[in-house]
Design an enzyme around this catalytic site. Sequence first.
Site, mmCIF file in Angstrom:
data_model
loop_
_atom_site.group_PDB
_atom_site.id
_atom_site.type_symbol
_atom_site.label_atom_id
_atom_site.label_comp_id
_atom_site.label_asym_id
_atom_site.label_seq_id
_atom_site.Cartn_x
_atom_site.Cartn_y
_atom_site.Cartn_z
ATOM 1 N N ASN A 290 -28.423 -7.702 -12.199
ATOM 2 C CA ASN A 290 -27.846 -6.367 -12.311
ATOM 3 C C ASN A 290 -28.512 -5.664 -13.489
ATOM 4 O O ASN A 290 -28.144 -5.864 -14.637
ATOM 5 C CB ASN A 290 -26.326 -6.465 -12.501
ATOM 6 N N ASP B 284 -29.400 -5.323 -8.319
ATOM 7 C CA ASP B 284 -30.171 -4.122 -7.970
ATOM 8 C C ASP B 284 -31.653 -4.311 -8.266
ATOM 9 O O ASP B 284 -32.074 -5.354 -8.764
ATOM 10 C CB ASP B 284 -29.598 -2.899 -8.696
ATOM 11 N N ARG C 189 -40.195 -9.092 7.679
ATOM 12 C CA ARG C 189 -39.502 -10.244 8.250
ATOM 13 C C ARG C 189 -38.548 -9.676 9.291
ATOM 14 O O ARG C 189 -37.807 -8.718 9.010
ATOM 15 C CB ARG C 189 -38.757 -10.996 7.137
ATOM 16 N N ASP D 33 -35.459 -9.851 11.723
ATOM 17 C CA ASP D 33 -34.177 -10.527 11.941
ATOM 18 C C ASP D 33 -33.915 -10.723 13.449
ATOM 19 O O ASP D 33 -34.208 -9.832 14.248
ATOM 20 C CB ASP D 33 -33.074 -9.659 11.317
ATOM 21 N N GLU E 241 -37.866 -14.163 12.622
ATOM 22 C CA GLU E 241 -36.807 -15.160 12.466
ATOM 23 C C GLU E 241 -36.549 -15.794 13.829
ATOM 24 O O GLU E 241 -35.894 -15.195 14.683
ATOM 25 C CB GLU E 241 -35.503 -14.535 11.945
ATOM 26 N N HIS F 67 -30.203 -17.804 2.655
ATOM 27 C CA HIS F 67 -28.862 -17.201 2.575
ATOM 28 C C HIS F 67 -28.005 -17.583 3.777
ATOM 29 O O HIS F 67 -26.829 -17.267 3.826
ATOM 30 C CB HIS F 67 -29.004 -15.677 2.498
ATOM 31 N N ASP F 68 -28.611 -18.239 4.778
ATOM 32 C CA ASP F 68 -27.903 -18.633 6.002
ATOM 33 C C ASP F 68 -27.535 -20.113 6.040
ATOM 34 O O ASP F 68 -26.975 -20.573 7.042
ATOM 35 C CB ASP F 68 -28.781 -18.338 7.233
ATOM 36 N N ARG G 255 -24.670 -17.787 -1.867
ATOM 37 C CA ARG G 255 -25.098 -16.444 -2.283
ATOM 38 C C ARG G 255 -24.555 -16.067 -3.669
ATOM 39 O O ARG G 255 -24.294 -14.902 -3.962
ATOM 40 C CB ARG G 255 -24.639 -15.409 -1.241
#
Lengths: 561, 561
Positions: free
Chosen positions: B146, B173, B325, B327, B356, B422-423, B471
């Site tokens: 941040n 950010d 990338r 999705d 993906e 993240h998955d 995450r």
Amino acid sequence: MLREAIYHRPKNNYAYAYDEETLHILLQTKKNDVEKVSLIYGDPYDWQDEKWNYKSSEMIKSGSTMEYDFWFATVKPEFRRMRYGFHCSDDKESIIYTERGYFEEVPADTAYYFCFPYLNKADVFTPPSWVKDTVWYQIFPERFGNGDPSINPEGTLEWGSTDPTPTNFFGGDFQGVIDHLDHLVELGITGIYFTPIFKAYSNHKYDTIDYMEIDPQFGDKETFRRLVKESHKRGIRVMLDAVFNHSGYYFPPFQDVLKNQENSTYKDWFHIWDYPVTPEPKPNYDTFAFVGSMPKLNTDNPVVKDYLLKVARYWIEDFDIDGWRLDVANEVDHAFWREFRSVVKDAKPDAYILGEIWHDSMPWLQGDQFDAVMNYPFTNGAIDYFGKNEMSAENFASSITNVLHMYPKHVNEVAFNLLDSHDTPRILTLANGNLDRVKLLYLFQLSFIGSPCIYYGDEIGMAGGQDPGCRACMEWDETNQNRDLFEFVKGLIELRKLEPVFGNHADFRMVEANNDQNYIVYEKFHADKTLIFILNNSMDPIQVNLGQYGPCNEWKLEDMS
Amino acid sequence: MLREAIYHRPKNNYAYAYDEETLHILLQTKKNDVEKVSLIYGDPYDWQDEKWNYKSSEMIKSGSTMEYDFWFATVKPEFRRMRYGFHCSDDKESIIYTERGYFEEVPADTAYYFCFPYLNKADVFTPPSWVKDTVWYQIFPERFGNGDPSINPEGTLEWGSTDPTPTNFFGGDFQGVIDHLDHLVELGITGIYFTPIFKAYSNHKYDTIDYMEIDPQFGDKETFRRLVKESHKRGIRVMLDAVFNHSGYYFPPFQDVLKNQENSTYKDWFHIWDYPVTPEPKPNYDTFAFVGSMPKLNTDNPVVKDYLLKVARYWIEDFDIDGWRLDVANEVDHAFWREFRSVVKDAKPDAYILGEIWHDSMPWLQGDQFDAVMNYPFTNGAIDYFGKNEMSAENFASSITNVLHMYPKHVNEVAFNLLDSHDTPRILTLANGNLDRVKLLYLFQLSFIGSPCIYYGDEIGMAGGQDPGCRACMEWDETNQNRDLFEFVKGLIELRKLEPVFGNHADFRMVEANNDQNYIVYEKFHADKTLIFILNNSMDPIQVNLGQYGPCNEWKLEDMS
């Protein structure tokens, strides 16, 4: 069970979208090894109580080759997504085959399964529907009919006065085709495939000089336009030959390169190795085979691409032709053919795109390039078995079953099934003059899945060896024609039209192949109708027990003519 | 020899153009069945005294799985055309395998052989060369840093003050990324993959509202442009996430459909089953999975296509990003991806297109669609063996050999090799907190063929379970970072750069897999250099006889940090 023989891979002939809502799934196993195969399948996102909601459905054995059995299933996944695996069993064991290998129990994780991610309409292979019901007739225009002697090229010989040679001319032309369209109508033909008609030097016209002009020996553009119109009037579609792999020696851009060498604006139209460019003693540029007079075109050059795509569009838009047959199609880049398809389908959405490929052609038949290829694997089997009697019944059944399992079903349905052509000896010659063998060939060809093609003159019993022998003048004197053969072929074509299950609206399965008595049995079936075909390939009568196929009526082909 | 296990089919991973002049040919046979395979090959038009002029060249065994051996050969056909077959032999028999089946003698007719018709430059798969030497770092922008609290979204929590949930915000950010670029440089990173940054509702931003706008919580377009520039300055490339399969619920065209129903000008942007359109209780339109808030986009609609292709071009041309990338890439139609590739490569010829796809992806990797896919088959094997120790050494060796033989070599060289994301749970969590296992994972990943990716925070020992656990906010307090692990990873990345054979400029072969002692041995080799890797996956010391690999020097990894 022999795991090493089990094979499946999605998105080719083993798993494909047959239409907007239907998937076809196939599995290969060792012949006579697996007793039962069930498809395990479901929507990847359909879970209940943390368990995947899958279904199981028994697959049917769709055919066997010498080495393999093939298993087939049809699925209409509600949300057009599917994960799937195969449950294979015999009396000893039971295994689940998935993308991650073999398991004893049904895996819980959908990630383990084969994946058909989404049946998108845009990706469905959609060949023109008319091709399924078309019977083609191949015309070599220099040798079909001389209808306008006023345009005979210099040195034209009298029609049929002598044997064809690589260089002689008999003055065949468009008016000659128009004059004889009734012959085609009588036979039942619904499509003509013309070998090249554009301006060229040779009698075969595969050495194009100008892709935008008709060769003057055939007529002018108006005559060609009339030929297309007259054909259409009679329900006959017209396909032209596109020789885009290479040009002829006298193609002006190539002549310009020979003349201006490195300064030629056309030097990037070809693949030139070094300068000065010369065809002798060996060409120093890419060619078809090693033929210096057939320089390979650079279809990756945007200017060449634009030119050839303009050609593709022009003959459709200005003359209303219905298809393109692509010469030496597999030596041209895939990227070019993708653009070609898009231009052709834009000009005429139901145009037929047919590639000349003699080998396994799956990479061109995914929906983005061709609609079909010339089905030489079919030709080879049919000629070796029925034509030459040099293949065993079992090997023939195996090769034909293999042909049907090489491609998706809708690809097979529009395959261009030829028995011979201007590039091979004629079938009567291949069959050593045996007319019964020629009849068997026609019976098999015209009852098989696909779009059959008859080479001009074969239907009236013309003979002829390898080029130039197979390119003789069409015999128009009825007393010299074999009318019995003509009536036989005509009858088969009628049957094809009258009975969709005899024709191209059915499934095909080899039922029996008997090496000792040299016969084969196959069936065509759709809904509640099945036709059984018993073809005796020997010189002797055979004894077949019809009772094994259940109660059935007999059709007598000999009653037809 | 077991004929049923022998497999080859041209124009996929079994026969492909590696570059403009080189073909790679592979054959599958049953494991430990065939002793020697030679490739029989030649130009189809090269005949002498009516005999085909073929050559024969011994193939090398490039790897073995549990079921199969793979044989490999490289050929540079002088005229870029080739017919070929395989001569397989053991001590009992010798057979020739061709497209037409098996023969005892070399067939005389070239039509019998497999065919690679022409190596056209336009069809050669050419991924961007920089990807081979890139080490990626995946950033989930809401959780990396941040740097500008003034743009915190409403309800932003203090950095790392609590566990991540599906809905909370910590204010990560672009300024936070810029502030920490030095961390990436120190580690040796040369590419960032950002999960979505466009305007969206959620913290993960996969529910796009506007593909042409940056989400305001990350900054504005100027900040993003600065981020790309600062990254490029440091030799780091930038890849964005394109969610083109579906939009978010608040995507204005979808809102318009909900509001105006059948009268909406956007109704053909989606796949609507009937009216009134409603997401509740079940959506009556196509969605991602069954998620009503993620309506599937109609990528076959020219207007939608134009819009998405404009997006693809915009972020490359106006912000100089280096890759996309994609999705849920396999649920979008192939036709769309072909146009996408052409637009992207036109905007930036060396942009990287990464799909993906969790499954076998050959249909997308033929040169006309993607450059690479996320290599989950690699991930699965590595995690199960090194991470969880739930797979045997032999099974791991088999699965990795399979991964390398699923695709062409140049596809493997740019495969996106991730260990987690993240998955998925983080690797430290998958490894049950065992840091040694995490080190083995990194050693394997960073010495393997492909383009490796590190998930932010893994390199300093962050743990976390399945989403949302994985995450969490990046840990910036060095005293809470595992600096030993960081140095280990940094050292491996250095090695990858210093020694091309350690990195991505070599061939890879499994040499040994020992189930009893639980270790594997593999080699990387190029020209006259070979590196031998011995990875002990057990908790005990192992004894391996190095002498069997010939005279060699030992590298001590522990000396590195």
